[in-house]
Design an enzyme around this catalytic site. Structure first.
Site, PDB file in Angstrom:
ATOM      1  N   TYR A  65       0.814  -1.220   0.000  1.00  0.00           N
ATOM      2  CA  TYR A  65       0.000   0.000   0.000  1.00  0.00           C
ATOM      3  C   TYR A  65       0.845   1.267   0.000  1.00  0.00           C
ATOM      4  O   TYR A  65       0.465   2.299  -0.542  1.00  0.00           O
ATOM      5  CB  TYR A  65      -1.004  -0.036   1.169  1.00  0.00           C
ATOM      6  CG  TYR A  65      -2.173  -0.911   0.807  1.00  0.00           C
ATOM      7  CD1 TYR A  65      -2.225  -2.243   1.223  1.00  0.00           C
ATOM      8  CD2 TYR A  65      -3.174  -0.442  -0.049  1.00  0.00           C
ATOM      9  CE1 TYR A  65      -3.261  -3.071   0.832  1.00  0.00           C
ATOM     10  CE2 TYR A  65      -4.214  -1.267  -0.443  1.00  0.00           C
ATOM     11  CZ  TYR A  65      -4.248  -2.579  -0.017  1.00  0.00           C
ATOM     12  OH  TYR A  65      -5.265  -3.399  -0.437  1.00  0.00           O
TER      13      TYR A  65
ATOM     14  N   HIS B 139     -14.624   1.703  -1.554  1.00  0.00           N
ATOM     15  CA  HIS B 139     -13.571   0.839  -1.020  1.00  0.00           C
ATOM     16  C   HIS B 139     -12.540   1.610  -0.217  1.00  0.00           C
ATOM     17  O   HIS B 139     -11.435   1.122  -0.003  1.00  0.00           O
ATOM     18  CB  HIS B 139     -12.873   0.091  -2.170  1.00  0.00           C
ATOM     19  CG  HIS B 139     -13.794  -0.862  -2.854  1.00  0.00           C
ATOM     20  ND1 HIS B 139     -13.510  -1.426  -4.078  1.00  0.00           N
ATOM     21  CD2 HIS B 139     -15.017  -1.337  -2.511  1.00  0.00           C
ATOM     22  CE1 HIS B 139     -14.500  -2.229  -4.438  1.00  0.00           C
ATOM     23  NE2 HIS B 139     -15.433  -2.182  -3.517  1.00  0.00           N
TER      24      HIS B 139
ATOM     25  N   CYS C  18      -6.947   2.827  12.820  1.00  0.00           N
ATOM     26  CA  CYS C  18      -6.410   1.885  13.796  1.00  0.00           C
ATOM     27  C   CYS C  18      -6.767   0.461  13.362  1.00  0.00           C
ATOM     28  O   CYS C  18      -7.938   0.163  13.122  1.00  0.00           O
ATOM     29  CB  CYS C  18      -7.000   2.156  15.184  1.00  0.00           C
ATOM     30  SG  CYS C  18      -6.481   0.922  16.400  1.00  0.00           S
TER      31      CYS C  18
ATOM     32  N   CYS D  73      -0.670   3.114  16.007  1.00  0.00           N
ATOM     33  CA  CYS D  73      -1.874   3.920  16.248  1.00  0.00           C
ATOM     34  C   CYS D  73      -1.652   4.826  17.458  1.00  0.00           C
ATOM     35  O   CYS D  73      -1.484   4.335  18.579  1.00  0.00           O
ATOM     36  CB  CYS D  73      -3.088   3.033  16.515  1.00  0.00           C
ATOM     37  SG  CYS D  73      -4.534   4.018  17.000  1.00  0.00           S
TER      38      CYS D  73
ATOM     39  N   CYS E 176      -4.755   4.495  20.482  1.00  0.00           N
ATOM     40  CA  CYS E 176      -4.778   3.522  21.588  1.00  0.00           C
ATOM     41  C   CYS E 176      -3.371   3.103  21.997  1.00  0.00           C
ATOM     42  O   CYS E 176      -3.168   2.539  23.061  1.00  0.00           O
ATOM     43  CB  CYS E 176      -5.585   2.286  21.168  1.00  0.00           C
ATOM     44  SG  CYS E 176      -4.853   1.418  19.780  1.00  0.00           S
TER      45      CYS E 176
HETATM   46  C1  BV8 Z   1     -18.096  -7.642   1.050  1.00  0.00           C
HETATM   47  C2  BV8 Z   1      -8.752  -3.633  -1.774  1.00  0.00           C
HETATM   48  C3  BV8 Z   1     -19.435  -8.556   2.758  1.00  0.00           C
HETATM   49  C4  BV8 Z   1      -8.670  -2.148  -1.933  1.00  0.00           C
HETATM   50  C5  BV8 Z   1     -10.382  -4.772  -3.170  1.00  0.00           C
HETATM   51  C6  BV8 Z   1     -21.433 -11.579  -3.278  1.00  0.00           C
HETATM   52  C7  BV8 Z   1     -21.870 -10.434  -2.637  1.00  0.00           C
HETATM   53  C8  BV8 Z   1     -20.976  -9.673  -1.844  1.00  0.00           C
HETATM   54  C9  BV8 Z   1     -19.621 -10.068  -1.722  1.00  0.00           C
HETATM   55  C10 BV8 Z   1     -19.186 -11.208  -2.374  1.00  0.00           C
HETATM   56  C11 BV8 Z   1     -20.086 -11.961  -3.149  1.00  0.00           C
HETATM   57  N1  BV8 Z   1     -19.377 -13.020  -3.656  1.00  0.00           N
HETATM   58  C12 BV8 Z   1     -18.083 -12.948  -3.257  1.00  0.00           C
HETATM   59  C13 BV8 Z   1     -17.933 -11.881  -2.440  1.00  0.00           C
HETATM   60  C14 BV8 Z   1     -16.661 -11.485  -1.796  1.00  0.00           C
HETATM   61  C15 BV8 Z   1     -15.931 -10.362  -2.543  1.00  0.00           C
HETATM   62  C16 BV8 Z   1     -16.051 -10.425  -4.027  1.00  0.00           C
HETATM   63  O1  BV8 Z   1     -16.769  -9.620  -4.626  1.00  0.00           O
HETATM   64  N2  BV8 Z   1     -15.329 -11.345  -4.635  1.00  0.00           N
HETATM   65  C17 BV8 Z   1     -15.337 -11.464  -6.083  1.00  0.00           C
HETATM   66  C18 BV8 Z   1     -13.931 -11.140  -6.625  1.00  0.00           C
HETATM   67  C19 BV8 Z   1     -15.735 -12.917  -6.396  1.00  0.00           C
HETATM   68  N3  BV8 Z   1     -16.403  -9.080  -2.075  1.00  0.00           N
HETATM   69  C20 BV8 Z   1     -15.923  -8.599  -0.911  1.00  0.00           C
HETATM   70  O2  BV8 Z   1     -15.211  -9.236  -0.171  1.00  0.00           O
HETATM   71  C21 BV8 Z   1     -16.362  -7.191  -0.527  1.00  0.00           C
HETATM   72  N4  BV8 Z   1     -16.873  -7.238   0.811  1.00  0.00           N
HETATM   73  O3  BV8 Z   1     -18.953  -7.769   0.239  1.00  0.00           O
HETATM   74  O4  BV8 Z   1     -18.260  -7.903   2.384  1.00  0.00           O
HETATM   75  C22 BV8 Z   1     -19.516  -8.448   4.224  1.00  0.00           C
HETATM   76  C23 BV8 Z   1     -20.685  -7.942   4.785  1.00  0.00           C
HETATM   77  C24 BV8 Z   1     -20.779  -7.868   6.157  1.00  0.00           C
HETATM   78  C25 BV8 Z   1     -19.717  -8.280   6.976  1.00  0.00           C
HETATM   79  C26 BV8 Z   1     -18.542  -8.776   6.383  1.00  0.00           C
HETATM   80  C27 BV8 Z   1     -18.426  -8.864   5.011  1.00  0.00           C
HETATM   81  C28 BV8 Z   1     -15.145  -6.263  -0.490  1.00  0.00           C
HETATM   82  C29 BV8 Z   1     -14.795  -5.837  -1.870  1.00  0.00           C
HETATM   83  C30 BV8 Z   1     -13.592  -4.894  -1.818  1.00  0.00           C
HETATM   84  C31 BV8 Z   1     -12.391  -5.698  -2.159  1.00  0.00           C
HETATM   85  N5  BV8 Z   1     -11.208  -4.837  -2.177  1.00  0.00           N
HETATM   86  N6  BV8 Z   1      -9.180  -4.202  -3.043  1.00  0.00           N
HETATM   87  C32 BV8 Z   1      -7.540  -1.822  -2.882  1.00  0.00           C
HETATM   88  O5  BV8 Z   1      -6.452  -2.387  -2.683  1.00  0.00           O
HETATM   89  O6  BV8 Z   1      -7.771  -1.005  -3.791  1.00  0.00           O
HETATM   90  S1  BV8 Z   1     -10.778  -5.456  -4.691  1.00  0.00           S
HETATM   91  C33 BV8 Z   1     -10.267  -4.482  -6.012  1.00  0.00           C
HETATM   92  O7  BV8 Z   1     -11.234  -4.689  -7.064  1.00  0.00           O
HETATM   93  C34 BV8 Z   1     -10.291  -2.969  -5.780  1.00  0.00           C
HETATM   94  O8  BV8 Z   1     -10.990  -2.625  -4.608  1.00  0.00           O
HETATM   95  C35 BV8 Z   1     -11.061  -2.429  -6.970  1.00  0.00           C
HETATM   96  O9  BV8 Z   1     -11.661  -1.244  -6.608  1.00  0.00           O
HETATM   97  C36 BV8 Z   1     -12.029  -3.525  -7.202  1.00  0.00           C
HETATM   98  C37 BV8 Z   1     -12.691  -3.497  -8.553  1.00  0.00           C
HETATM   99  O10 BV8 Z   1     -11.693  -3.594  -9.565  1.00  0.00           O
HETATM  100  P1  BV8 Z   1     -11.860  -2.645 -10.866  1.00  0.00           P
HETATM  101  O11 BV8 Z   1     -11.842  -1.238 -10.423  1.00  0.00           O
HETATM  102  O12 BV8 Z   1     -13.043  -3.101 -11.653  1.00  0.00           O
HETATM  103  O13 BV8 Z   1     -10.516  -2.913 -11.651  1.00  0.00           O
HETATM  104  P2  BV8 Z   1     -10.217  -4.121 -12.653  1.00  0.00           P
HETATM  105  O14 BV8 Z   1      -8.749  -4.162 -12.855  1.00  0.00           O
HETATM  106  O15 BV8 Z   1     -10.927  -5.350 -12.197  1.00  0.00           O
HETATM  107  O16 BV8 Z   1     -10.912  -3.663 -14.024  1.00  0.00           O
HETATM  108  C38 BV8 Z   1     -10.392  -2.547 -14.719  1.00  0.00           C
HETATM  109  C39 BV8 Z   1     -11.351  -2.291 -15.872  1.00  0.00           C
HETATM  110  O17 BV8 Z   1     -10.954  -1.098 -16.551  1.00  0.00           O
HETATM  111  C40 BV8 Z   1     -11.333  -3.399 -16.915  1.00  0.00           C
HETATM  112  O18 BV8 Z   1     -12.671  -3.645 -17.314  1.00  0.00           O
HETATM  113  C41 BV8 Z   1     -10.543  -2.796 -18.091  1.00  0.00           C
HETATM  114  O19 BV8 Z   1     -10.991  -3.272 -19.338  1.00  0.00           O
HETATM  115  C42 BV8 Z   1     -10.890  -1.339 -17.930  1.00  0.00           C
HETATM  116  N7  BV8 Z   1      -9.864  -0.395 -18.431  1.00  0.00           N
HETATM  117  C43 BV8 Z   1      -8.503  -0.518 -18.363  1.00  0.00           C
HETATM  118  N8  BV8 Z   1      -7.932   0.601 -18.882  1.00  0.00           N
HETATM  119  C44 BV8 Z   1      -8.946   1.443 -19.241  1.00  0.00           C
HETATM  120  C45 BV8 Z   1     -10.176   0.812 -18.963  1.00  0.00           C
HETATM  121  N9  BV8 Z   1     -11.373   1.382 -19.229  1.00  0.00           N
HETATM  122  C46 BV8 Z   1     -11.356   2.612 -19.776  1.00  0.00           C
HETATM  123  N10 BV8 Z   1     -10.211   3.293 -20.065  1.00  0.00           N
HETATM  124  C47 BV8 Z   1      -9.000   2.733 -19.809  1.00  0.00           C
HETATM  125  N11 BV8 Z   1      -7.884   3.421 -20.123  1.00  0.00           N
END
Ligand code: BV8
Length: 336
Positions: A69, A125, A133, A238, A241
């Protein structure tokens, strides 16, 4: 170029829209030079997602997570907003009913001027530049742009150690043991072909599939070289705490999105009609953000997609607008 008929019909609808919801992903910042997650050589292709973006990973080796990070903070600080960010800010100024639901944590929309009216920006996110913390004592350090945050997170060490082992100056760091999502590995392999894939994505073992919603993300006992070797005492502490580390205030896998943000999003999709949803630069693979487009459609929205690749507009319907290409080129063209 874009299809002029598509553009003019989009612009007509835009002019008549008041409630406009944009759903934003890493593609918006690609032209600012920040890597996405799931494109080739994206962040999830060269790093072990379970070890650096889950609570279990932070408990296992907070130094490794902080190095990842810290490098992203540094890259975001060195990057600048691109014309796509500014096009969205201009639209927000023209349309009080505009709201950006952004998955991005890079702070570029805020630096382009969207932060002035927080009602128009929801950070789904979290934010690389807010620290919290790790023990949930309640302490939060907002808008912390200090870089490096501490000596072990200074530039030279971060790059080498993120690869799991310090290497002497000038030596190539060892290949990171990348735990890829199966889907990503298969996708990249299909695009690149076997031999190019092998060199593009280092040792990719099959990723352990993400556990179901809310369950503890299993952190595989990855190869021992994937420990940063950083002691907790060397990491940001932190001051609230005095017992825990600080962590980046971003949402990791298995963590709920911020409660206040989710309340606002729920209210948005409950209370009223949505005229237009614009889905920009996201692969729509991460939930619950991936479901927001259909929520908006359910509130009457027409939908426009802006993405580099058609395959990531998989939820597009025939009546939607689909604009393929770089958001930094397309958004100024269709919004200004
Ligand atoms: C949660 C950390 C519940 C931050 C990230 C069903 C429902 C809910 C949740 C789930 C579910 N099934 C599974 C889950 C779990 C999980 C999930 O979704 N898994 C998936 C992968 C199967 N979800 C979670 O865990 C979420 N939490 O729902 O909690 C809960 C409720 C109560 C109590 C406890 C728990 C948490 C999700 C957050 C995960 N954190 N990262 C960081 O480091 O940044 S994931 C990561 O992916 C980032 O956060 C990012 O924001 C996110 C999405 O990625 P994108 O932004 O789409 O980027 P990507 O590379 O994928 O795509 C880029 C796109 O841009 C492409 O399409 C490409 O073609 C395009 N592109 C590229 N260049 C260009 C362009 N377009 C235009 N112009 C360009 N130049």
């Amino acid at each position: 170029g874009l299809d002029p008929v598509q553009v003019s019909s989009f612009r007509t609808h835009l002019s008549q829209s008041t409630r406009i919801v944009t759903i934003i992903g890493a593609g918006l910042s690609a032209s600012s030079g920040l890597p996405t997650f799931r494109d080739i050589n994206g962040l999830w292709c060269n790093h072990d997602v379970f070890l650096i973006a889950s609570p279990a990973g932070f408990r296992r080796d907070p130094g490794l997570v902080w190095q990842f990070y810290s490098e992203r903070r540094r890259a975001a600080l060195r990057a600048g907003p691109n014309p796509a960010h500014y096009a969205l800010v201009n639209l927000a100024k023209a349309k009080p009913g505009f709201v950006a639901l952004s998955q991005n944590v890079d702070g570029l929309l805020q630096r382009a001027g969207l932060d002035e009216n927080p009602k128009q920006l929801k950070l789904l996110h979290g934010n690389l530049f807010d620290l919290a913390c790790a023990g949930n004592c309640g302490y939060v350090d907002y808008d912390n742009f200090v870089d490096p945050l501490c000596e072990v997170l200074s530039e030279g060490r971060v790059r080498a150690s993120v690869m799991g082992a310090d290497v002497a100056e000038g030596e190539k760091p060892p290949k990171a043991s990348a735990l890829l999502f199966e889907g990503i590995a298969k996708k990249n392999k299909k695009i690149l072909g076997e031999e190019k894939f092998a060199e593009a994505a280092p040792t990719a073992r099959d990723a352990a599939p993400l556990t179901e919603l809310g369950q503890e993300v299993r952190v595989p006992e990855a190869a021992p070289e994937l420990y940063s070797g950083i002691e907790k005492a060397e990491l940001p502490q932190c001051p609230g705490c005095g017992e825990n580390l600080l962590r980046p205030r971003v949402v990791w896998f298995g963590e709920a999105l911020p409660e206040d943000v989710m309340e606002d999003v729920d209210a948005l999709f409950k209370e009223e009609k949505v005229d237009l949803a614009i889905v920009v630069g996201t692969s729509s693979q991460v939930w619950p953000a991936a479901g927001f487009c259909e929520e908006a459609r359910g509130r009457g929205a027409k939908v426009a997609w802006v993405n580099m690749s058609e395959k990531d507009c998989k939820n597009a319907k025939k009546e939607d607008w689909v604009f393929l290409g770089d958001a930094a080129v397309i958004l100024p063209e269709i919004l200004n």
